[in-house]
Enzyme design. Structure first.
Site, PDB file in Angstrom:
ATOM      1  N   ASP A  33       0.845  -1.193   0.000  1.00 54.20           N
ATOM      2  CA  ASP A  33       0.000   0.000   0.000  1.00 54.20           C
ATOM      3  C   ASP A  33       0.881   1.243   0.000  1.00 54.20           C
ATOM      4  O   ASP A  33       2.092   1.154   0.220  1.00 54.20           O
ATOM      5  CB  ASP A  33      -0.905  -0.014   1.247  1.00 54.20           C
ATOM      6  CG  ASP A  33      -2.178   0.787   1.076  1.00 54.20           C
ATOM      7  OD1 ASP A  33      -2.093   1.969   0.681  1.00 54.20           O
ATOM      8  OD2 ASP A  33      -3.266   0.250   1.345  1.00 54.20           O
ATOM      9  N   ASP A  84       3.144   1.259  -5.046  1.00 51.50           N
ATOM     10  CA  ASP A  84       2.274   1.882  -6.034  1.00 51.50           C
ATOM     11  C   ASP A  84       2.115   0.829  -7.128  1.00 51.50           C
ATOM     12  O   ASP A  84       3.097   0.417  -7.746  1.00 51.50           O
ATOM     13  CB  ASP A  84       2.943   3.151  -6.580  1.00 51.50           C
ATOM     14  CG  ASP A  84       2.173   3.801  -7.716  1.00 51.50           C
ATOM     15  OD1 ASP A  84       1.269   3.165  -8.292  1.00 51.50           O
ATOM     16  OD2 ASP A  84       2.505   4.949  -8.061  1.00 51.50           O
ATOM     17  N   TYR A 110     -14.108   4.276 -14.373  1.00 49.91           N
ATOM     18  CA  TYR A 110     -14.143   3.267 -13.312  1.00 49.91           C
ATOM     19  C   TYR A 110     -14.750   1.959 -13.815  1.00 49.91           C
ATOM     20  O   TYR A 110     -14.194   0.875 -13.592  1.00 49.91           O
ATOM     21  CB  TYR A 110     -14.947   3.812 -12.132  1.00 49.91           C
ATOM     22  CG  TYR A 110     -14.923   2.915 -10.921  1.00 49.91           C
ATOM     23  CD1 TYR A 110     -13.755   2.723 -10.188  1.00 49.91           C
ATOM     24  CD2 TYR A 110     -16.085   2.274 -10.490  1.00 49.91           C
ATOM     25  CE1 TYR A 110     -13.735   1.909  -9.071  1.00 49.91           C
ATOM     26  CE2 TYR A 110     -16.076   1.464  -9.373  1.00 49.91           C
ATOM     27  CZ  TYR A 110     -14.901   1.273  -8.661  1.00 49.91           C
ATOM     28  OH  TYR A 110     -14.887   0.465  -7.553  1.00 49.91           O
TER      29      TYR A 110
END
Length: 258
Positions: A36, A57, A162
């Site tokens: 994370d 990342d 998305y």
């Protein structure tokens, strides 16, 4: 699949759904690598569950490799859960008829890079490490679960980026499962509905907003809890006959256009 004395990677594992998955994997006695960008939360959770935090990342291949290498130090890597992701909402065109007001293409690419390409990069690297494992008695070497969304099927106005990214995750599930079957690695996907995570904020106004959202859920009339979603992830990891499937965990909701 028995997780005792194995390692696992959870991307986006420092908070929300990812953190719930981390805790449930640890309860199965797996050593979990939290991959994370939230270092403070990630390190605290790693300390809590006896795992490790790696700054990752998911658009950075070298950082993903570092997480995979860390996991293999803790035990044979048997589990990958792809929970890292971002959202973005913008209409495809603006109201003024100008090219400049059309959907920001760079932001579209960013969402695809994180949610879709990042997921595949994690899969290809973790699966490579899994392929080196000794097979279990049932022939398994590992299991992968990715996080899609009901937006992959019921994308709302403004969710072009998305929904595209999550639809891609759904679309890769079967071919990647077929591809990795020869290596004894199972691949499944979960499509969450409205889950109560920090994205909705805190406080009285936030609680009222979440209650209103919950009214649209078929039953029960509420947002889902991260642990309810995480329990499905654990089932997909541990149930050796679950493969190449996409499962909605959404209380029966079907999202309206807006």
């Amino acid at each position: 699949m028995d997780l005792k004395d194995t390692s696992a990677i959870v991307t986006g594992g420092a908070s929300g759904i990812g953190a719930a998955v981390v805790r449930q994997l640890a309860a199965k006695r797996a050593k979990v690598v939290i991959a994370d960008l939230q270092a403070e939360k990630g390190e605290a959770l790693a300390s809590e569950v006896g795992g490790a935090f790696v700054n990752v990342d998911v658009t950075n291949t070298e950082q993903i490799e570092a997480a995979v290498n860390k996991a293999t130090e803790l035990g044979p890597l048997r589990t990958l859960v792809n929970s890292a992701g971002v959202g973005w909402a913008q209409r495809t065109i603006g109201k003024d008829g100008q090219f400049e007001s059309a959907h920001n293409l760079d932001l579209y690419k960013k969402v695809i890079n994180i949610n879709l390409i990042g997921t595949f990069d994690c899969i290809r690297l973790a699966a490579t490490a899994m392929s080196r494992n000794e097979a279990s008695a049932s022939g398994e070497k590992g299991a992968i679960v990715s996080m899609a969304s009901v937006a992959a099927f019921d994308g709302q106005i403004g969710q072009a980026a998305y929904s595209s990214s999550k639809g891609g995750v759904v679309g890769m599930t079967l071919p990647v499962a077929r591809d990795l079957a020869a290596a004894g690695i199972r691949v499944n996907t979960v499509a969450p509905g409205l889950i109560d995570t920090p994205i909705y904020g805190e406080g009285e106004a936030s609680e009222a907003f979440k209650a209103k959202l919950g009214e649209s859920v078929l039953f029960p009339h509420r947002l889902g809890q991260p642990d309810e979603l995480a329990s499905m992830v654990i089932e997909l990891v541990t149930n050796s006959y679950m493969n190449a499937e996409v499962i909605r965990v959404d209380g029966g909701i079907r999202m309206p256009p807006k």
